[in-house]
Design a protein around this motif. Structure first.
Motif, PDB file in Angstrom:
ATOM      1  N   ARG A   1       0.865  -1.274  -0.075  1.00 26.84           N
ATOM      2  CA  ARG A   1       0.096  -0.059  -0.056  1.00 26.84           C
ATOM      3  C   ARG A   1       0.884   1.232   0.071  1.00 26.84           C
ATOM      4  N   MET A   2       0.438   2.292  -0.775  1.00 28.53           N
ATOM      5  CA  MET A   2       1.244   3.356  -0.664  1.00 28.53           C
ATOM      6  C   MET A   2       0.848   4.388   0.216  1.00 28.53           C
ATOM      7  N   GLN A   3       1.864   5.067   0.794  1.00 32.51           N
ATOM      8  CA  GLN A   3       1.552   5.956   2.069  1.00 32.51           C
ATOM      9  C   GLN A   3       0.806   7.071   1.506  1.00 32.51           C
ATOM     10  N   TRP A   4      -0.080   7.806   2.432  1.00 27.95           N
ATOM     11  CA  TRP A   4      -0.845   8.892   2.191  1.00 27.95           C
ATOM     12  C   TRP A   4       0.260  10.217   2.014  1.00 27.95           C
ATOM     13  N   ASP A   5       1.375  10.269   2.626  1.00 31.92           N
ATOM     14  CA  ASP A   5       2.129  11.475   2.239  1.00 31.92           C
ATOM     15  C   ASP A   5       2.806  11.394   1.000  1.00 31.92           C
ATOM     16  N   ALA A   6       3.059  10.193   0.447  1.00 32.94           N
ATOM     17  CA  ALA A   6       3.943   9.917  -0.669  1.00 32.94           C
ATOM     18  C   ALA A   6       2.894  10.249  -1.785  1.00 32.94           C
ATOM     19  N   PHE A   7       1.559   9.513  -1.603  1.00 26.91           N
ATOM     20  CA  PHE A   7       0.430   9.926  -2.565  1.00 26.91           C
ATOM     21  C   PHE A   7       0.290  11.459  -2.765  1.00 26.91           C
ATOM     22  N   LEU A   8      -0.123  12.316  -1.684  1.00 26.77           N
ATOM     23  CA  LEU A   8      -0.287  13.574  -1.637  1.00 26.77           C
ATOM     24  C   LEU A   8       1.105  14.324  -2.297  1.00 26.77           C
ATOM     25  N   ALA A   9       2.051  13.904  -2.077  1.00 32.05           N
ATOM     26  CA  ALA A   9       3.429  14.765  -2.656  1.00 32.05           C
ATOM     27  C   ALA A   9       3.393  14.406  -4.221  1.00 32.05           C
TER      28      ALA A   9
ATOM     29  N   LEU B   1      -8.579  -1.608  -6.106  1.00 33.10           N
ATOM     30  CA  LEU B   1      -7.746  -0.183  -6.183  1.00 33.10           C
ATOM     31  C   LEU B   1      -7.515   0.194  -4.949  1.00 33.10           C
ATOM     32  N   ALA B   2      -8.705   0.114  -4.073  1.00 35.92           N
ATOM     33  CA  ALA B   2      -8.491   0.723  -2.613  1.00 35.92           C
ATOM     34  C   ALA B   2      -7.514   0.017  -1.840  1.00 35.92           C
ATOM     35  N   ALA B   3      -7.241  -1.267  -1.898  1.00 35.71           N
ATOM     36  CA  ALA B   3      -6.232  -2.031  -1.601  1.00 35.71           C
ATOM     37  C   ALA B   3      -4.825  -1.501  -1.767  1.00 35.71           C
ATOM     38  N   GLY B   4      -4.514  -0.939  -3.045  1.00 39.00           N
ATOM     39  CA  GLY B   4      -3.245  -0.173  -3.401  1.00 39.00           C
ATOM     40  C   GLY B   4      -2.900   0.930  -3.032  1.00 39.00           C
ATOM     41  N   LEU B   5      -3.888   1.763  -2.824  1.00 38.16           N
ATOM     42  CA  LEU B   5      -3.935   3.243  -2.484  1.00 38.16           C
ATOM     43  C   LEU B   5      -3.820   3.251  -0.821  1.00 38.16           C
ATOM     44  N   PRO B   6      -3.390   4.498  -0.432  1.00 41.56           N
ATOM     45  CA  PRO B   6      -3.300   4.869   1.135  1.00 41.56           C
ATOM     46  C   PRO B   6      -4.628   4.701   1.685  1.00 41.56           C
TER      47      PRO B   6
ATOM     48  N   ALA C   1      -4.622  15.539 -12.204  1.00 43.55           N
ATOM     49  CA  ALA C   1      -3.627  15.344 -11.322  1.00 43.55           C
ATOM     50  C   ALA C   1      -3.755  14.095 -10.453  1.00 43.55           C
ATOM     51  N   VAL C   2      -4.784  13.956  -9.710  1.00 42.28           N
ATOM     52  CA  VAL C   2      -5.128  12.946  -8.983  1.00 42.28           C
ATOM     53  C   VAL C   2      -5.352  11.530  -9.701  1.00 42.28           C
ATOM     54  N   LEU C   3      -5.907  11.316 -10.795  1.00 45.47           N
ATOM     55  CA  LEU C   3      -6.300  10.309 -11.458  1.00 45.47           C
ATOM     56  C   LEU C   3      -4.897   9.675 -11.973  1.00 45.47           C
ATOM     57  N   SER C   4      -4.249  10.535 -12.522  1.00 44.94           N
ATOM     58  CA  SER C   4      -2.827   9.951 -13.118  1.00 44.94           C
ATOM     59  C   SER C   4      -1.964   9.373 -12.001  1.00 44.94           C
ATOM     60  N   VAL C   5      -2.033   9.725 -10.741  1.00 48.77           N
ATOM     61  CA  VAL C   5      -1.396   9.188  -9.660  1.00 48.77           C
ATOM     62  C   VAL C   5      -2.111   7.958  -9.376  1.00 48.77           C
ATOM     63  N   VAL C   6      -3.522   7.651  -9.167  1.00 48.58           N
ATOM     64  CA  VAL C   6      -4.240   6.639  -9.115  1.00 48.58           C
ATOM     65  C   VAL C   6      -3.893   5.502 -10.237  1.00 48.58           C
ATOM     66  N   ALA C   7      -3.732   6.078 -11.421  1.00 47.06           N
ATOM     67  CA  ALA C   7      -3.299   5.119 -12.497  1.00 47.06           C
ATOM     68  C   ALA C   7      -1.862   4.615 -12.371  1.00 47.06           C
ATOM     69  N   ASP C   8      -0.844   5.324 -12.010  1.00 46.79           N
ATOM     70  CA  ASP C   8       0.481   4.754 -11.756  1.00 46.79           C
ATOM     71  C   ASP C   8       0.258   3.709 -10.813  1.00 46.79           C
ATOM     72  N   THR C   9      -0.516   4.101  -9.557  1.00 48.23           N
ATOM     73  CA  THR C   9      -0.445   3.106  -8.546  1.00 48.23           C
ATOM     74  C   THR C   9      -1.440   1.952  -8.924  1.00 48.23           C
ATOM     75  N   ALA C  10      -2.350   1.854  -9.784  1.00 52.12           N
ATOM     76  CA  ALA C  10      -3.182   0.654  -9.802  1.00 52.12           C
ATOM     77  C   ALA C  10      -2.430  -0.243 -11.032  1.00 52.12           C
ATOM     78  N   GLY C  11      -1.438   0.310 -11.763  1.00 47.23           N
ATOM     79  CA  GLY C  11      -1.039  -0.570 -12.836  1.00 47.23           C
ATOM     80  C   GLY C  11      -1.966  -0.699 -14.090  1.00 47.23           C
ATOM     81  N   ASP C  12      -1.304  -1.283 -15.156  1.00 47.42           N
ATOM     82  CA  ASP C  12      -2.055  -1.455 -16.433  1.00 47.42           C
ATOM     83  C   ASP C  12      -3.171  -2.465 -16.311  1.00 47.42           C
ATOM     84  N   ASP C  13      -3.097  -3.535 -15.826  1.00 48.53           N
ATOM     85  CA  ASP C  13      -3.900  -4.617 -15.892  1.00 48.53           C
ATOM     86  C   ASP C  13      -5.334  -4.043 -14.915  1.00 48.53           C
TER      87      ASP C  13
END
Length: 139
Positions: A2-10, A47-52, A96-108
């Protein structure tokens, strides 16, 4: 992991070129709440499992959407929820938000998420062409 909230916000702050973490936080919460209202089932949970954890809570407890919003209406809804926002600034926030979400989620996972959303969301996630043509009925 899971990505950390601070890293996601940054990451959101950097992509959105926000002067403060507070602005990145506000954009992230609004966009994730709206996105959560449009996703269901395994994809939303995965998706939720991979996000902060903070993101996951917003994503998993959205206000229910009365109907799926096309990309333009999604941007307008974002503008309506962010004080002082215009459609132009909301488009920036969404990207800004959804591109970070997409990076976190991965292509599949992103391909499966895009199948749940109306056509055109691939652009909002910064993944043009990822929602493969022919999988969505023309309309």
């Amino acid at each position: 992991m899971r990505m950390q909230w601070d890293a996601f916000l940054a990451a959101v702050q950097e992509r959105g070129e926000y002067p403060s973490r507070r602005e990145a936080d506000r954009a992230a919460r609004v966009v994730l709440a709206l996105l959560g209202a449009h996703l269901v089932g395994n994809e939303r949970a995965e998706l939720a499992a991979g996000l902060p954890e903070t993101c996951a809570l917003v994503l998993l407890n959205p206000l229910p959407a009365a109907e799926p919003l096309g990309p333009e209406r999604f941007v307008r809804a974002t503008a309506a929820w962010i004080e002082g926002a215009t459609e132009e600034t909301a488009m920036w926030d969404v990207g800004a938000v959804l591109s970070v979400v997409a990076d976190t989620a991965g292509d599949d996972l992103m391909r499966r998420i895009l199948l749940q959303l109306p056509p055109g969301y691939d652009l909002l996630f910064g993944r043009p062409g990822m929602s493969e043509p022919g999988l969505h009925p023309e309309g």
